[in-house]
Write a protein that holds these residues in place. Structure first.
Motif, PDB file in Angstrom:
ATOM      1  N   VAL A 113      38.992  45.749  39.860  1.00  0.00           N
ATOM      2  CA  VAL A 113      38.480  45.411  41.189  1.00  0.00           C
ATOM      3  C   VAL A 113      38.080  46.715  41.876  1.00  0.00           C
ATOM      4  O   VAL A 113      38.599  47.784  41.566  1.00  0.00           O
ATOM      5  CB  VAL A 113      39.519  44.659  42.042  1.00  0.00           C
ATOM      6  N   ASP A 114      37.152  46.626  42.816  1.00  0.00           N
ATOM      7  CA  ASP A 114      36.778  47.810  43.592  1.00  0.00           C
ATOM      8  C   ASP A 114      37.886  48.179  44.571  1.00  0.00           C
ATOM      9  O   ASP A 114      38.331  49.331  44.622  1.00  0.00           O
ATOM     10  CB  ASP A 114      35.468  47.575  44.329  1.00  0.00           C
ATOM     11  N   ILE A 115      38.313  47.204  45.359  1.00  0.00           N
ATOM     12  CA  ILE A 115      39.384  47.395  46.335  1.00  0.00           C
ATOM     13  C   ILE A 115      40.382  46.253  46.159  1.00  0.00           C
ATOM     14  O   ILE A 115      40.003  45.082  46.248  1.00  0.00           O
ATOM     15  CB  ILE A 115      38.852  47.389  47.786  1.00  0.00           C
TER      16      ILE A 115
ATOM     17  N   THR B 264      41.924  49.460  39.356  1.00  0.00           N
ATOM     18  CA  THR B 264      40.678  49.926  39.965  1.00  0.00           C
ATOM     19  C   THR B 264      39.857  50.758  38.987  1.00  0.00           C
ATOM     20  O   THR B 264      39.092  51.644  39.396  1.00  0.00           O
ATOM     21  CB  THR B 264      40.963  50.720  41.256  1.00  0.00           C
TER      22      THR B 264
ATOM     23  N   GLN C 140      36.585  54.890  35.092  1.00  0.00           N
ATOM     24  CA  GLN C 140      35.213  54.892  35.613  1.00  0.00           C
ATOM     25  C   GLN C 140      35.152  55.387  37.054  1.00  0.00           C
ATOM     26  O   GLN C 140      34.285  56.191  37.407  1.00  0.00           O
ATOM     27  CB  GLN C 140      34.621  53.482  35.545  1.00  0.00           C
ATOM     28  N   SER C 141      36.074  54.900  37.869  1.00  0.00           N
ATOM     29  CA  SER C 141      36.016  55.182  39.311  1.00  0.00           C
ATOM     30  C   SER C 141      36.688  56.503  39.674  1.00  0.00           C
ATOM     31  O   SER C 141      36.421  57.054  40.750  1.00  0.00           O
ATOM     32  CB  SER C 141      36.705  54.044  40.087  1.00  0.00           C
TER      33      SER C 141
ATOM     34  N   ARG D 141      39.733  56.567  40.406  1.00  0.00           N
ATOM     35  CA  ARG D 141      40.725  56.158  41.406  1.00  0.00           C
ATOM     36  C   ARG D 141      41.789  55.267  40.750  1.00  0.00           C
ATOM     37  O   ARG D 141      41.520  54.145  40.358  1.00  0.00           O
ATOM     38  CB  ARG D 141      40.047  55.407  42.554  1.00  0.00           C
TER      39      ARG D 141
ATOM     40  N   THR E  43      45.384  53.314  41.261  1.00  0.00           N
ATOM     41  CA  THR E  43      45.957  52.662  42.431  1.00  0.00           C
ATOM     42  C   THR E  43      47.395  52.238  42.195  1.00  0.00           C
ATOM     43  O   THR E  43      47.750  51.776  41.118  1.00  0.00           O
ATOM     44  CB  THR E  43      45.120  51.430  42.816  1.00  0.00           C
TER      45      THR E  43
END
Length: 252
Positions: free
Chosen positions: A215-217, A229, A233-234, A236, A238
């Motif tokens: 998920v993005d957020i 998250t 790739q991102s 980030r 979490t």
């Protein structure tokens, strides 16, 4: 998608029960070889935890390997003692099980490499293309790979539990099958489930914290919270902190 050469006969993985009273839990999403992000997130967890007394637990939700560049280093880190003052519980993800299925001969090398295993082999200093030039026999390539991967890494993966549950919360890699008692949940569902879980969150009788589906957020949907998250790739990674029935997201 995973293609088995033959169905492995593997005993059901362990499910753990914990009492979350006077306990702060930090659940961490899919790492996928992102060692730098894991260390950054741990430092932020340590800072956040200073305001709390009592027991502190980090629950890793699985998928420590594949796709990112430092899978071997992530496993070394998880094998080492947890941050001071913390207990750490590492759960199995579908990528850990896929690696074991390959090592045990239940999954083809090509299938594992196609889902991120190539990056994992690189992290151990193994280049399968080079091995293919050295050895014409495919079985010898597999043998060489099994010789290089440390025994303590394999043992760690074999011993991972698959669920942590308390009176109000469930921590698991992919999710649970709604309407099925937790004791009767199939490992396959706990590692892979998506749509059947997402579409029936109104049937859940506990809060479910999971990874597996990026998920993005992270947002609460019914009684589930997905915190993968896509760190590889991102950039980030979490975590969610749960204390006194309150949650807070923490990002690397």
């Amino acid at each position: 998608m995973t293609f088995f050469q033959r169905k492995p006969r593997i005993a059901q993985r362990v499910r753990l029960d914990i009492d979350m009273q006077d306990t702060v839990v930090y659940a961490v999403g899919d790492v996928h070889g992102c060692y730098k992000e894991l260390r950054s997130l741990e430092q932020k967890i340590l800072l956040d935890s200073l305001r709390f007394q009592g027991r502190k637990i980090i629950i890793m939700l699985g998928d420590y390997i594949d796709r990112g560049l430092q899978s071997a280093r992530v496993l070394d880190h998880l094998l080492a003692p947890p941050p001071k003052g913390f207990q750490r519980i590492c759960l199995a993800g579908n990528h850990e099980v896929a690696m074991l299925n390959y090592l045990d001969g239940h999954l083809s090398r090509e299938s594992w490499l196609a889902t991120g295993g190539l990056q994992t082999l690189f992290s151990y200093g193994i280049d399968p293309a080079r091995l293919a030039r050295l050895y014409e026999n495919s079985a010898r390539i597999d043998q060489r790979i099994r010789e290089v991967i440390p025994a303590d890494h394999v043992s760690f993966l074999r011993g991972l539990p698959i669920m942590v549950r308390s009176r109000k919360f469930v921590f698991v890699h992919a999710g649970i099958r709604p309407g099925v008692d937790l004791a009767a949940q199939a490992d396959q569902d706990l590692l892979h489930i998506r749509s059947d879980f997402f579409e029936a969150t109104h049937l859940l009788d506990r809060w479910v914290v999971h990874g597996h589906t990026p998920v993005d957020i992270p947002r609460l949907e019914g009684r589930r919270l997905g915190i993968d998250t896509a760190a590889f790739q991102s950039g980030r990674l979490t975590a969610v902190r749960i204390a006194d029935k309150q949650g807070r997201l923490i990002f690397s």
